[in-house]
Motif scaffolding. Structure first.
Motif, PDB file in Angstrom:
ATOM      1  N   LYS A   4       0.818  -1.177  -0.017  1.00 50.84           N
ATOM      2  CA  LYS A   4      -0.076  -0.008  -0.085  1.00 50.84           C
ATOM      3  C   LYS A   4       1.021   1.197  -0.070  1.00 50.84           C
ATOM      4  N   ARG A   5       2.032   1.253   0.807  1.00 51.94           N
ATOM      5  CA  ARG A   5       2.867   2.226   0.857  1.00 51.94           C
ATOM      6  C   ARG A   5       3.432   2.610  -0.620  1.00 51.94           C
ATOM      7  N   ASP A   6       3.831   1.513  -1.163  1.00 51.08           N
ATOM      8  CA  ASP A   6       4.395   1.711  -2.692  1.00 51.08           C
ATOM      9  C   ASP A   6       3.299   2.197  -3.490  1.00 51.08           C
ATOM     10  N   GLN A   7       2.143   1.804  -3.451  1.00 56.13           N
ATOM     11  CA  GLN A   7       1.105   2.047  -4.308  1.00 56.13           C
ATOM     12  C   GLN A   7       0.908   3.842  -4.187  1.00 56.13           C
ATOM     13  N   ALA A   8       0.863   4.210  -2.802  1.00 56.92           N
ATOM     14  CA  ALA A   8       1.049   5.602  -2.630  1.00 56.92           C
ATOM     15  C   ALA A   8       1.772   6.363  -3.149  1.00 56.92           C
ATOM     16  N   LEU A   9       3.116   6.040  -3.070  1.00 59.72           N
ATOM     17  CA  LEU A   9       4.290   6.512  -3.428  1.00 59.72           C
ATOM     18  C   LEU A   9       4.113   6.707  -5.043  1.00 59.72           C
ATOM     19  N   ALA A  10       3.415   5.431  -5.876  1.00 63.70           N
ATOM     20  CA  ALA A  10       3.527   5.693  -7.177  1.00 63.70           C
ATOM     21  C   ALA A  10       2.614   6.883  -7.443  1.00 63.70           C
ATOM     22  N   LEU A  11       1.428   6.598  -6.824  1.00 63.05           N
ATOM     23  CA  LEU A  11       0.469   7.788  -7.014  1.00 63.05           C
ATOM     24  C   LEU A  11       0.984   9.032  -6.824  1.00 63.05           C
ATOM     25  N   MET A  12       1.844   9.423  -5.926  1.00 64.70           N
ATOM     26  CA  MET A  12       2.415  10.754  -5.887  1.00 64.70           C
ATOM     27  C   MET A  12       3.291  10.890  -7.037  1.00 64.70           C
ATOM     28  N   ASN A  13       4.085   9.866  -7.622  1.00 62.27           N
ATOM     29  CA  ASN A  13       4.785  10.338  -8.473  1.00 62.27           C
ATOM     30  C   ASN A  13       4.202  10.551 -10.017  1.00 62.27           C
ATOM     31  N   ARG A  14       2.501  10.165  -9.849  1.00 61.30           N
ATOM     32  CA  ARG A  14       1.879  10.465 -11.020  1.00 61.30           C
ATOM     33  C   ARG A  14       1.055  11.707 -10.717  1.00 61.30           C
ATOM     34  N   ARG A  15       1.431  12.315  -9.522  1.00 61.09           N
ATOM     35  CA  ARG A  15       0.908  13.601  -9.142  1.00 61.09           C
ATOM     36  C   ARG A  15      -0.568  13.332  -8.948  1.00 61.09           C
ATOM     37  N   ARG A  16      -0.874  12.279  -8.523  1.00 59.50           N
ATOM     38  CA  ARG A  16      -2.445  11.882  -7.982  1.00 59.50           C
ATOM     39  C   ARG A  16      -2.257  12.062  -6.664  1.00 59.50           C
ATOM     40  N   PHE A  17      -2.356  13.237  -6.011  1.00 57.74           N
ATOM     41  CA  PHE A  17      -2.017  13.654  -4.521  1.00 57.74           C
ATOM     42  C   PHE A  17      -3.206  13.247  -3.670  1.00 57.74           C
ATOM     43  N   ALA A  18      -4.306  13.464  -4.334  1.00 57.09           N
ATOM     44  CA  ALA A  18      -5.577  12.883  -3.516  1.00 57.09           C
ATOM     45  C   ALA A  18      -5.607  11.463  -3.265  1.00 57.09           C
ATOM     46  N   ASP A  19      -5.523  11.063  -4.185  1.00 54.33           N
ATOM     47  CA  ASP A  19      -5.325   9.216  -4.177  1.00 54.33           C
ATOM     48  C   ASP A  19      -4.443   8.853  -3.471  1.00 54.33           C
ATOM     49  N   ALA A  20      -3.160   9.303  -3.589  1.00 50.40           N
ATOM     50  CA  ALA A  20      -2.159   9.067  -2.571  1.00 50.40           C
ATOM     51  C   ALA A  20      -2.473   9.368  -1.003  1.00 50.40           C
ATOM     52  N   LEU A  21      -3.176  10.518  -0.921  1.00 50.90           N
ATOM     53  CA  LEU A  21      -3.382  10.901   0.576  1.00 50.90           C
ATOM     54  C   LEU A  21      -4.221   9.857   1.193  1.00 50.90           C
ATOM     55  N   VAL A  22      -5.355   9.336   0.233  1.00 49.27           N
ATOM     56  CA  VAL A  22      -6.233   8.514   1.051  1.00 49.27           C
ATOM     57  C   VAL A  22      -5.617   7.123   1.573  1.00 49.27           C
ATOM     58  N   LEU A  23      -4.556   6.781   0.594  1.00 51.39           N
ATOM     59  CA  LEU A  23      -3.576   5.594   1.045  1.00 51.39           C
ATOM     60  C   LEU A  23      -2.873   5.833   2.443  1.00 51.39           C
ATOM     61  N   PHE A  24      -2.322   7.002   2.238  1.00 47.62           N
ATOM     62  CA  PHE A  24      -1.456   7.456   3.517  1.00 47.62           C
ATOM     63  C   PHE A  24      -2.125   7.373   4.626  1.00 47.62           C
ATOM     64  N   LYS A  25      -3.300   8.056   4.684  1.00 53.01           N
ATOM     65  CA  LYS A  25      -4.369   8.122   5.889  1.00 53.01           C
ATOM     66  C   LYS A  25      -4.583   6.741   6.354  1.00 53.01           C
ATOM     67  N   GLN A  26      -4.742   5.714   5.646  1.00 54.07           N
ATOM     68  CA  GLN A  26      -5.163   4.361   5.836  1.00 54.07           C
ATOM     69  C   GLN A  26      -4.156   3.738   6.676  1.00 54.07           C
ATOM     70  N   LEU A  27      -2.836   4.023   6.071  1.00 53.86           N
ATOM     71  CA  LEU A  27      -1.551   3.575   6.654  1.00 53.86           C
ATOM     72  C   LEU A  27      -1.473   4.053   8.034  1.00 53.86           C
ATOM     73  N   LEU A  28      -1.788   5.402   8.320  1.00 51.85           N
ATOM     74  CA  LEU A  28      -1.440   6.159   9.428  1.00 51.85           C
ATOM     75  C   LEU A  28      -2.344   5.605  10.563  1.00 51.85           C
ATOM     76  N   THR A  29      -3.545   5.058  10.083  1.00 50.54           N
ATOM     77  CA  THR A  29      -4.425   4.433  11.280  1.00 50.54           C
ATOM     78  C   THR A  29      -3.665   3.412  11.989  1.00 50.54           C
ATOM     79  N   THR A  30      -2.868   2.636  11.464  1.00 50.04           N
ATOM     80  CA  THR A  30      -2.095   1.628  12.116  1.00 50.04           C
ATOM     81  C   THR A  30      -0.627   2.047  12.340  1.00 50.04           C
TER      82      THR A  30
END
Length: 105
Positions: A4-30
């Motif tokens: 999931k972290r890798d997916q979020a970083l890949a989204l950031m690299n594609r400038r899809r910041f809103a989508d990446a943020l959703v994943l980062f928030k999910q990861l931060l819950t745990t």
């Protein structure tokens, strides 16, 4: 978690910041104390012009790891964009104190 972290970083690299943020928030819950996740979430917020969110995440990241100049640089930039000039100067000064050759700060 790495997937999931890798997916979020890949989204950031594609400038899809809103989508990446959703994943980062999910990861931060745990992983609420993962400064890297907080840093990346803060950057996603900044690139979406959510300066309050960026400052919040980046301050939390800096509290956990106060020895990473890139965190302090990102925090200083977000503070500057949010017209918090005294705070921005302090964050950038801290980055330079850690690494006097950190020219980005």
């Amino acid at each position: 978690m790495a997937d999931k972290r890798d997916q979020a970083l890949a989204l950031m690299n594609r400038r899809r910041f809103a989508d990446a943020l959703v994943l980062f928030k999910q990861l931060l819950t745990t992983n609420a104390d993962d400064w890297g996740l907080l840093y990346m979430a803060g950057q996603c917020c900044r690139f979406q012009n959510d300066l309050g969110g960026a400052i919040n995440y980046l301050k939390r990241a800096a509290t956990i790891n106060a020895q990473e100049p890139p965190i302090l640089l990102a925090l200083g930039i977000a503070q500057q964009l949010n017209l918090e000039f005294a705070e921005a100067i302090e964050s950038l000064r801290q980055a330079i104190d850690i690494d006097p050759n950190y020219v980005l700060a």
